[in-house]
Scaffold this motif. Structure first.
Motif, mmCIF file in Angstrom:
data_model
loop_
_atom_site.group_PDB
_atom_site.id
_atom_site.type_symbol
_atom_site.label_atom_id
_atom_site.label_comp_id
_atom_site.label_asym_id
_atom_site.label_seq_id
_atom_site.Cartn_x
_atom_site.Cartn_y
_atom_site.Cartn_z
ATOM 1 N N SER A 30 0.839 -1.194 0.000
ATOM 2 C CA SER A 30 0.000 0.000 0.000
ATOM 3 C C SER A 30 0.878 1.250 0.000
ATOM 4 C CB SER A 30 -0.908 -0.019 1.230
ATOM 5 O OG SER A 30 -1.732 1.116 1.241
ATOM 6 N N VAL A 31 1.433 1.543 -1.167
ATOM 7 C CA VAL A 31 2.294 2.721 -1.339
ATOM 8 C C VAL A 31 1.879 3.420 -2.631
ATOM 9 C CG1 VAL A 31 4.247 1.723 -0.074
ATOM 10 C CG2 VAL A 31 4.091 1.400 -2.542
ATOM 11 N N PRO A 32 2.261 4.676 -2.795
ATOM 12 C CA PRO A 32 1.911 5.384 -4.037
ATOM 13 C C PRO A 32 2.510 4.689 -5.270
ATOM 14 C CG PRO A 32 2.682 6.926 -2.370
ATOM 15 C CD PRO A 32 2.949 5.545 -1.842
ATOM 16 N N PRO A 33 1.880 4.863 -6.415
ATOM 17 C CA PRO A 33 2.421 4.294 -7.664
ATOM 18 C C PRO A 33 3.865 4.752 -7.907
ATOM 19 C CG PRO A 33 0.226 5.191 -8.017
ATOM 20 C CD PRO A 33 0.643 5.597 -6.634
ATOM 21 N N ASN A 34 4.647 3.883 -8.519
ATOM 22 C CA ASN A 34 6.050 4.150 -8.863
ATOM 23 C C ASN A 34 6.965 4.315 -7.653
ATOM 24 O OD1 ASN A 34 5.415 4.108 -11.670
ATOM 25 N ND2 ASN A 34 4.606 6.174 -11.442
ATOM 26 N N SER A 35 6.545 3.822 -6.504
ATOM 27 C CA SER A 35 7.388 3.891 -5.312
ATOM 28 C C SER A 35 8.560 2.934 -5.424
ATOM 29 C CB SER A 35 6.582 3.532 -4.059
ATOM 30 O OG SER A 35 5.631 4.516 -3.787
ATOM 31 N N GLU A 36 9.616 3.232 -4.706
ATOM 32 C CA GLU A 36 10.781 2.340 -4.592
ATOM 33 C C GLU A 36 11.087 2.200 -3.109
ATOM 34 O OE1 GLU A 36 13.756 2.300 -8.069
ATOM 35 O OE2 GLU A 36 13.448 4.430 -7.582
ATOM 36 N N THR A 37 10.229 1.456 -2.429
ATOM 37 C CA THR A 37 10.329 1.331 -0.982
ATOM 38 C C THR A 37 10.485 -0.100 -0.484
ATOM 39 O OG1 THR A 37 7.916 1.266 -0.851
ATOM 40 C CG2 THR A 37 8.967 3.427 -0.559
ATOM 41 N N HIS A 38 10.028 -1.068 -1.245
ATOM 42 C CA HIS A 38 10.045 -2.474 -0.842
ATOM 43 C C HIS A 38 10.810 -3.288 -1.891
ATOM 44 C CE1 HIS A 38 6.648 -0.829 1.358
ATOM 45 N NE2 HIS A 38 6.614 -1.918 2.112
ATOM 46 N N PHE A 39 11.854 -3.997 -1.440
ATOM 47 C CA PHE A 39 12.686 -4.749 -2.372
ATOM 48 C C PHE A 39 12.920 -6.171 -1.886
ATOM 49 C CE2 PHE A 39 13.616 -0.399 -3.405
ATOM 50 C CZ PHE A 39 13.745 -0.418 -4.778
ATOM 51 N N ARG A 40 13.068 -7.059 -2.848
ATOM 52 C CA ARG A 40 13.471 -8.445 -2.609
ATOM 53 C C ARG A 40 14.830 -8.608 -3.266
ATOM 54 N NH1 ARG A 40 13.110 -13.174 -5.737
ATOM 55 N NH2 ARG A 40 13.033 -15.073 -4.501
#
Length: 111
Positions: A30-40
């Protein structure tokens, strides 16, 4: 340079991996579009041989300190030595579905 590219560059320079996957999974949360906050991140490196998972993760955290202080909110790490990677048949677990964080499902929104 995107956060994903920064992560890839830092890990490549610091660990010289034989295999590296960096996936932006922000769209799954649940983040704004085009976010770069969660990575694997899946990283296979000789640098991990003989080290416990905690030491491996600390090594990655050290390399990504700037990103973790800034835009990165969550980092799913899968760290292996080349031998462990081969034993796993070159695969790592997938990320589970996001279980929360949506404003629409918060108790306040349901009241």
């Amino acid at each position: 340079m995107s956060v994903e590219e920064q992560i890839r560059e830092q890990l490549t320079a610091g660990l010289v991996p034989v295999h590296l996957e960096v996936a932006n999974e922000s769209h799954m949360h649940s983040v704004p579009p085009n976010s770069e906050t969660h990575f694997r991140v899946v990283v296979v490196s000789d640098a991990f041989a003989g080290k416990r998972q905690v030491a491996r993760h600390q090594q990655v955290y050290g390399l990504l300190a700037a990103q973790l202080e800034g835009p990165v909110h969550a980092l799913a790490l899968h760290t292996y030595s080349p031998g462990e990677w081969q034993e796993r048949e070159n695969s790592a677990p997938t990320s589970p579905d996001c279980l929360g964080g949506s404003k629409a499902t918060s108790p306040e929104a349901q009241a």
